[in-house]
Scaffold this active site. Structure first.
Site, PDB file in Angstrom:
ATOM      1  N   GLU A  72     -50.812  -5.372 -32.314  1.00  0.00           N
ATOM      2  CA  GLU A  72     -49.898  -4.235 -32.213  1.00  0.00           C
ATOM      3  C   GLU A  72     -48.729  -4.636 -31.310  1.00  0.00           C
ATOM      4  OE1 GLU A  72     -50.879  -1.368 -33.825  1.00  0.00           O
ATOM      5  OE2 GLU A  72     -49.812   0.266 -32.845  1.00  0.00           O
TER       6      GLU A  72
ATOM      7  N   PHE B 225     -55.483  -8.248 -31.421  1.00  0.00           N
ATOM      8  CA  PHE B 225     -56.887  -7.847 -31.437  1.00  0.00           C
ATOM      9  C   PHE B 225     -57.698  -8.573 -32.501  1.00  0.00           C
ATOM     10  CE2 PHE B 225     -54.356  -4.144 -32.929  1.00  0.00           C
ATOM     11  CZ  PHE B 225     -54.601  -4.240 -34.286  1.00  0.00           C
TER      12      PHE B 225
ATOM     13  N   ARG C 153     -46.934  -3.200 -41.184  1.00  0.00           N
ATOM     14  CA  ARG C 153     -48.089  -2.575 -41.833  1.00  0.00           C
ATOM     15  C   ARG C 153     -47.922  -2.508 -43.350  1.00  0.00           C
ATOM     16  NH1 ARG C 153     -51.361   2.523 -39.497  1.00  0.00           N
ATOM     17  NH2 ARG C 153     -52.223   3.244 -41.432  1.00  0.00           N
TER      18      ARG C 153
ATOM     19  N   ARG D 239     -60.294   0.876 -45.506  1.00  0.00           N
ATOM     20  CA  ARG D 239     -60.519   1.848 -44.445  1.00  0.00           C
ATOM     21  C   ARG D 239     -62.010   2.136 -44.472  1.00  0.00           C
ATOM     22  NH1 ARG D 239     -56.881   4.867 -41.807  1.00  0.00           N
ATOM     23  NH2 ARG D 239     -55.161   4.744 -43.272  1.00  0.00           N
TER      24      ARG D 239
ATOM     25  N   LYS E 230     -61.581   5.092 -35.582  1.00  0.00           N
ATOM     26  CA  LYS E 230     -60.676   5.489 -34.491  1.00  0.00           C
ATOM     27  C   LYS E 230     -61.117   6.834 -33.965  1.00  0.00           C
ATOM     28  CE  LYS E 230     -57.380   6.937 -37.950  1.00  0.00           C
ATOM     29  NZ  LYS E 230     -56.223   6.633 -38.732  1.00  0.00           N
TER      30      LYS E 230
ATOM     31  N   LYS F 234     -56.546   2.236 -28.280  1.00  0.00           N
ATOM     32  CA  LYS F 234     -55.697   2.438 -29.457  1.00  0.00           C
ATOM     33  C   LYS F 234     -54.260   2.431 -28.955  1.00  0.00           C
ATOM     34  CE  LYS F 234     -55.156   5.128 -33.616  1.00  0.00           C
ATOM     35  NZ  LYS F 234     -53.698   5.115 -33.621  1.00  0.00           N
TER      36      LYS F 234
ATOM     37  N   GLU G 163     -61.791  -0.835 -28.217  1.00  0.00           N
ATOM     38  CA  GLU G 163     -60.479  -1.339 -27.800  1.00  0.00           C
ATOM     39  C   GLU G 163     -59.581  -0.133 -27.616  1.00  0.00           C
ATOM     40  OE1 GLU G 163     -59.166  -3.910 -30.954  1.00  0.00           O
ATOM     41  OE2 GLU G 163     -60.821  -5.295 -30.660  1.00  0.00           O
TER      42      GLU G 163
HETATM   43  P1  AMP Z   1     -53.672   5.429 -37.486  1.00  0.00           P
HETATM   44  O1  AMP Z   1     -52.224   5.041 -37.546  1.00  0.00           O
HETATM   45  O2  AMP Z   1     -53.942   6.682 -36.709  1.00  0.00           O
HETATM   46  O3  AMP Z   1     -54.343   5.362 -38.858  1.00  0.00           O
HETATM   47  O4  AMP Z   1     -54.412   4.294 -36.646  1.00  0.00           O
HETATM   48  C1  AMP Z   1     -54.506   2.997 -37.093  1.00  0.00           C
HETATM   49  C2  AMP Z   1     -53.485   2.154 -36.397  1.00  0.00           C
HETATM   50  O5  AMP Z   1     -53.778   2.046 -35.024  1.00  0.00           O
HETATM   51  C3  AMP Z   1     -53.497   0.731 -36.851  1.00  0.00           C
HETATM   52  O6  AMP Z   1     -52.789   0.515 -38.031  1.00  0.00           O
HETATM   53  C4  AMP Z   1     -52.841   0.006 -35.689  1.00  0.00           C
HETATM   54  O7  AMP Z   1     -51.436  -0.027 -35.864  1.00  0.00           O
HETATM   55  C5  AMP Z   1     -53.134   0.894 -34.515  1.00  0.00           C
HETATM   56  N1  AMP Z   1     -53.959   0.268 -33.485  1.00  0.00           N
HETATM   57  C6  AMP Z   1     -53.725   0.410 -32.176  1.00  0.00           C
HETATM   58  N2  AMP Z   1     -54.606  -0.256 -31.446  1.00  0.00           N
HETATM   59  C7  AMP Z   1     -55.453  -0.868 -32.309  1.00  0.00           C
HETATM   60  C8  AMP Z   1     -56.594  -1.714 -32.138  1.00  0.00           C
HETATM   61  N3  AMP Z   1     -57.037  -2.045 -30.941  1.00  0.00           N
HETATM   62  N4  AMP Z   1     -57.219  -2.152 -33.270  1.00  0.00           N
HETATM   63  C9  AMP Z   1     -56.771  -1.802 -34.501  1.00  0.00           C
HETATM   64  N5  AMP Z   1     -55.705  -1.006 -34.712  1.00  0.00           N
HETATM   65  C10 AMP Z   1     -55.042  -0.538 -33.627  1.00  0.00           C
END
Ligand code: AMP
Length: 582
Positions: free
Chosen positions: A291, A330, A263, A404, A410, A243, A241
């Protein structure tokens, strides 16, 4: 009220926990105390013992500062300021200080946990200076040792080695459960009080969702390469998906009632009224995970614009017009009375698609990858559309709140690297004291032929490299500025970074965010470093205006299946269920 449901008992249990240093002993003491409580008091005590006045899921704060607490204690104590300061110096802790300062000055009545809870609520709802009176009334009734505990809870400064983790361990000991089970229940409920009661009652089901009780979000682990993503996930096929660069949001809806959570599980319904208004239209009881993105005129806007909408209790019509929002969904965690946490992602997604949601709700773009090469190609396409990275998900995985794990990854990579030249080197701090470790660097402005600074990097080199660089910079110093040196521009570095922003700090008008040194480019002459034009180009492409993920493209995601014209021409892979979900 149960046998131990008074302030004195809770305070004594907390004090006993405070005097022992062994965690297992702390848990044992607390467990013994928890066992004496009825459900209501257990719920309260678990929250207070984790050092909070309210559980996070209640979404309340006292709004009471240290100064009010100390003024109230001062006034009840009747002691002079010198004496109070001496007591404070002895403890360096506001609760312990209050306990001693109030010695002999209060009525020492029995006060129940329910009364304490009521007093907290009165304090919370009182405005400004009015908060002092209910606090004073409360403290005047308590024995000093109970007041000491009350002040610790109120000030949020427990400092007796108590934490939610310890409360979990104590609940496990009290009700004879594995700690992992308690933690799991806690992840689902997001509320230590509710967790405590469920443990006591033996309600140990961890796959149910209760609407309007926010549940912790499932999180992703970072990976850097497509190969690593496949290896870590250990799956034959993965889903991807985009990001999305917005804010995470959980939407609960049942029969017209809608609540949104961020969050950190704070309620954010007021900030996104268009989502709250539109949710009932679908007519299903649901819990969406997604999101929130800002979009206008069919384009997804930069995070910077979305920021105007965040943290608001209410949003003006004007702001709604200027920065409208959508929710890209999502995941679906609950549907019409059925909890979906244990269903595989592919089932949750299918059910989500069958809902046929409409704007302002959209579905995330899903593609399937069966090899690292596939994943790399999808990643490149995503970048092309202006997204920072890709989420990689195991289609067979359940939803694990708060975790996590490896079922969601990611994939982020530096957008690009730039070759830059160092123009100044600064002395470091801490363990970098005495070496030149922070480097301001520049690119070339081809219009003027000058070097213009674009950032400062202080990570990426080894200690040995820094030592070598320090000698090198000393040898090419132009000017000693105290904090470091300006140096002849001849050391070329390759730097990676997360993004580019406009900035007045540097002559280039830009600043690289989170730059890190990838390598020292001894092989590259200064004449060949990157240019300001290249920085501008990257900025425009990735960080300047709007992302290319425009609404029509995102809107196509709402079609349950069938190829999208824009992607069909690129010959992408089939979507997860045969059709392409792009
Ligand atoms: P990070 O903030 O770098 O830890 O990335 C995780 C965050 O990416 C999640 O908490 C979501 O807010 C965001 N996110 C964006 N797109 C997605 C997606 N398709 N699935 C899950 N999380 C997503």
């Amino acid at each position: 009220m149960g046998e131990g449901g008074g302030m004195l008992e809770v305070a004594r249990a907390a004090a006993a926990v405070g005097v022992t240093s062994a965690t297992s002993e702390k848990a044992r003491i607390l467990a013994g105390y928890f066992r004496t409580l009825d459900d209501d008091d257990l719920r309260r005590a678990a929250v207070f013992m984790s050092g909070r006045a309210f559980s996070p899921s209640q979404r309340r704060t006292l709004g009471l500062g240290w100064s009010t607490v100390s003024k109230v204690v001062e006034s009840i104590s009747g002691r002079d300021p010198d004496e109070l300061s001496a007591i404070f110096r002895k403890h360096s802790d506001i609760g312990d200080w209050a306990g001693e300062a109030l010695e002999g000055q209060t009525k020492a009545e029995p006060v129940s946990l329910a009364e304490f809870e009521e007093a907290l609520e009165t304090i919370r709802t009182a405005r400004g200076a009015r908060k002092a009176a209910p606090l004073e009334a409360l403290l005047r009734r308590l024995r000093p040792e109970a007041a000491r505990f009350a002040v610790k809870v109120i000030s949020g400064e427990m400092r007796i080695g108590l934490s939610e983790g310890l409360v979990e361990a104590a609940l496990a000991a009290a009700f004879d459960l594995p700690v992992t089970k308690v933690k799991k229940i806690h992840l689902i409920t997001g509320d230590i009080g509710e967790t405590a009661v469920r443990c006591k009652r033996g309600e140990l089901e961890t796959s149910t969702v209760t609407l309007f009780q926010p549940i912790r979000f499932m999180l992703a682990s970072p990976v850097e390469t497509a190969g690593e993503a496949f290896a870590r996930m250990g799956a034959e096929k993965v889903w991807t998906e985009e990001k999305y660069d917005g804010v995470r949001c959980q939407l609960h809806h049942d029969n017209g009632r809608v609540e949104l959570f961020s969050r950190d599980l704070k309620e954010t319904t007021g900030a996104f009224p268009e989502l709250a208004e539109a949710a009932p239209r679908h007519g299903h009881a649901v819990l969406f995970d997604g999101e929130v993105l800002a979009h206008r005129d069919g384009k997804v806007l930069r995070f910077f614009e979305l920021q105007h909408r965040l943290g608001r209790k209410r949003v003006t019509d004007e702001l709604r017009r200027e920065v409208p929002v959508v929710l890209v969904i999502f995941d679906l965690l609950y549907l019409d009375g059925r909890s979906l946490l244990d269903e595989p992602l592919e089932t949750r997604r299918r059910l989500l698609e069958e809902l046929g949601v409409e704007s302002p709700f959209l579905l995330a773009r899903v593609e399937e990858a069966t090899s690292p090469d596939d994943l790399d190609r999808i990643f490149a396409d995503t970048r092309e559309r202006g997204h920072e990275g890709l989420m990689v998900k195991d289609p067979l995985s359940p939803y694990t709140p708060g975790r996590r794990g490896l079922a969601w990854l990611k994939l982020k990579r530096p957008l690009a690297t730039l070759d830059v030249v160092v123009t100044a080197a600064e002395w470091g701090h801490g363990k970098r004291k005495g070496v030149l470790s922070d480097y301001t660097f520049a690119v070339k402005d081809t219009k003027t032929g000058k070097l213009v600074n674009v950032g400062k990097a202080y990570t990426g080199l080894t200690d040995a490299e820094i030592a070598e660089m320090t000698e090198r910079f000393k040898a090419i110093t132009l000017e000693d500025r105290g904090w470091g040196y300006t140096v002849k521009p001849e050391v070329v570095l390759e730097v990676a970074f997360d993004s580019i922003q406009h900035s007045n700090r540097h002559a280039s008008g830009f600043a690289l965010r989170f730059p890190r040194i990838v390598r020292i480019r001894g092989d590259k002459p200064v004449e060949e470093i990157d240019t300001l034009e290249r920085v501008e180009e990257l900025y425009e492409r990735y960080f300047g205006g709007e992302t290319e993920a425009d609404l029509t493209e995102v809107a196509e995601l709402n079609a349950p299946s069938g190829p999208s014209p824009s992607r069909a021409s690129r010959g992408g892979p089939r979507g997860p269920r045969g059709g392409r979900r792009s």
